[in-house]
Design a protein around this motif. Structure first.
Motif, PDB file in Angstrom:
ATOM      1  N   TYR A   3       0.979  -1.224  -0.151  1.00 33.82           N
ATOM      2  CA  TYR A   3      -0.020  -0.118   0.001  1.00 33.82           C
ATOM      3  C   TYR A   3       0.680   1.357  -0.148  1.00 33.82           C
ATOM      4  O   TYR A   3       2.535   1.145   0.051  1.00 33.82           O
ATOM      5  N   ASN A   4       0.052   2.396  -0.587  1.00 34.88           N
ATOM      6  CA  ASN A   4       0.853   3.794  -0.754  1.00 34.88           C
ATOM      7  C   ASN A   4       1.488   3.699  -1.532  1.00 34.88           C
ATOM      8  O   ASN A   4       2.806   4.098  -1.452  1.00 34.88           O
ATOM      9  N   ARG A   5       1.483   3.410  -2.813  1.00 34.67           N
ATOM     10  CA  ARG A   5       2.622   3.017  -3.432  1.00 34.67           C
ATOM     11  C   ARG A   5       1.859   4.465  -4.852  1.00 34.67           C
ATOM     12  O   ARG A   5       1.333   4.686  -4.646  1.00 34.67           O
ATOM     13  N   ALA A   6       2.950   4.620  -5.868  1.00 33.68           N
ATOM     14  CA  ALA A   6       2.912   6.136  -6.344  1.00 33.68           C
ATOM     15  C   ALA A   6       1.288   5.589  -7.031  1.00 33.68           C
ATOM     16  O   ALA A   6       0.405   6.429  -6.947  1.00 33.68           O
ATOM     17  N   ASP A   7       0.979   4.524  -7.961  1.00 35.16           N
ATOM     18  CA  ASP A   7      -0.149   3.948  -8.410  1.00 35.16           C
ATOM     19  C   ASP A   7      -1.119   3.326  -6.948  1.00 35.16           C
ATOM     20  O   ASP A   7      -0.688   2.175  -7.195  1.00 35.16           O
ATOM     21  N   PRO A   8      -2.299   3.972  -6.895  1.00 35.44           N
ATOM     22  CA  PRO A   8      -3.339   3.189  -6.133  1.00 35.44           C
ATOM     23  C   PRO A   8      -3.672   1.801  -6.705  1.00 35.44           C
ATOM     24  O   PRO A   8      -4.827   1.139  -5.479  1.00 35.44           O
ATOM     25  N   TYR A   9      -3.785   1.563  -8.070  1.00 34.65           N
ATOM     26  CA  TYR A   9      -4.264   0.472  -8.650  1.00 34.65           C
ATOM     27  C   TYR A   9      -3.951  -0.608  -8.232  1.00 34.65           C
ATOM     28  O   TYR A   9      -2.337  -1.342  -7.785  1.00 34.65           O
TER      29      TYR A   9
END
Length: 258
Positions: free
Chosen positions: A223-229
């Motif tokens: 979680y909390n990645r640049a792309d939240p997909y």
């Protein structure tokens, strides 16, 4: 002695419960005023988002927020702590007057989910990562799988067949994961499109309840990645994880993974 993570779980639970009450009040008034369908969905989303944003600003000042209903900011990627929010998970069910919708409030800190809460306001229920009981079997001889009532993914069928399981249609992702936590079903498998806010809070609670949680290929949910997909997941009792993941891998290799 209350731990750091327990304090955040308690705050997440409080916010989820309060937002749930806002949503119940909004729906009751809107229904009385003849507001339905898409207008009711939008009103619910906006009302819960406004309330949660205000509470976080006063009760968790300085923390970053990732919410389905707010503009994203790259600043959260460098934040020590991030609240991952779905103010209303299951807008369709909400607008139809059903109970199988939820409010998700999760806390991510330094690379990990540290707390989460899922409110199911229609049942006056809040599950949180600090107080949730260990998950149990559904208790039935035949296994049960939670599945979307409107868009069941193709991967569900090979898993159902391998486990000889019964499918139980229900609404939001939070409600489905909560059903595994509560022992109403034995597993929830999804592959077909979700975002971090759809699963962060219920995954935090599921992990605290001792359940297996992963991507459909067995890798960790991050979680909390640049792309939240974050399009796929498996939540199940640990004893079922190997069989479910092997079934998914076999189905994927044959092309049946949509």
């Amino acid at each position: 002695m209350t731990s750091h993570t327990d304090e955040y779980a308690a705050l997440a639970a409080s916010i989820a419960k309060r937002a749930g009450q806002v949503l119940l009040d909004v729906r009751a008034k809107a229904t009385a005023d003849g507001i339905t369908g898409r207008d009711l969905k939008d009103l619910g989303d906006a009302s819960a988002q406004e309330a949660i944003a205000g509470w976080l600003a006063s009760e968790a000042p300085g923390d970053a927020v990732l919410s389905e209903e707010a503009k994203d900011s790259a600043a959260r990627l460098d934040a020590e702590r991030v609240w991952i929010i779905d103010p209303l998970d299951g807008t369709r069910e909400y607008s139809e007057g059903r109970d199988d919708w939820a409010v998700h409030v999760a806390v991510w800190e330094q690379g990990e989910l540290i707390a989460g809460a899922v409110a199911i306001p229609g049942e006056d229920l809040v599950l949180d990562s600090a107080t949730v009981a260990p998950a149990a079997s559904s208790g039935d001889a035949r296994l049960k799988l939670a599945v979307s009532r409107s868009r069941p993914p193709a991967i569900t069928e090979p898993v159902r067949e391998a486990l000889d399981a019964e499918l139980l249609p229900m609404g939001s992702a939070g409600v489905k994961i909560a059903a595994v936590i509560r022992g109403q079903v034995d597993a929830y498998v999804h592959a077909g499109g979700q975002y971090e806010w759809d699963s962060a809070a219920p995954i935090a609670v599921a992990r605290a309840a001792g359940l297996h949680t992963s991507r459909v290929d067995g890798t960790p949910l991050a979680y909390n990645r640049a792309d939240p997909y974050l399009p796929d997941l498996v939540v199940c009792r640990p004893a079922l994880a190997t069989q479910i993941l092997e079934t998914i891998a076999a189905a994927s290799s044959s092309g049946d993974d949509s």
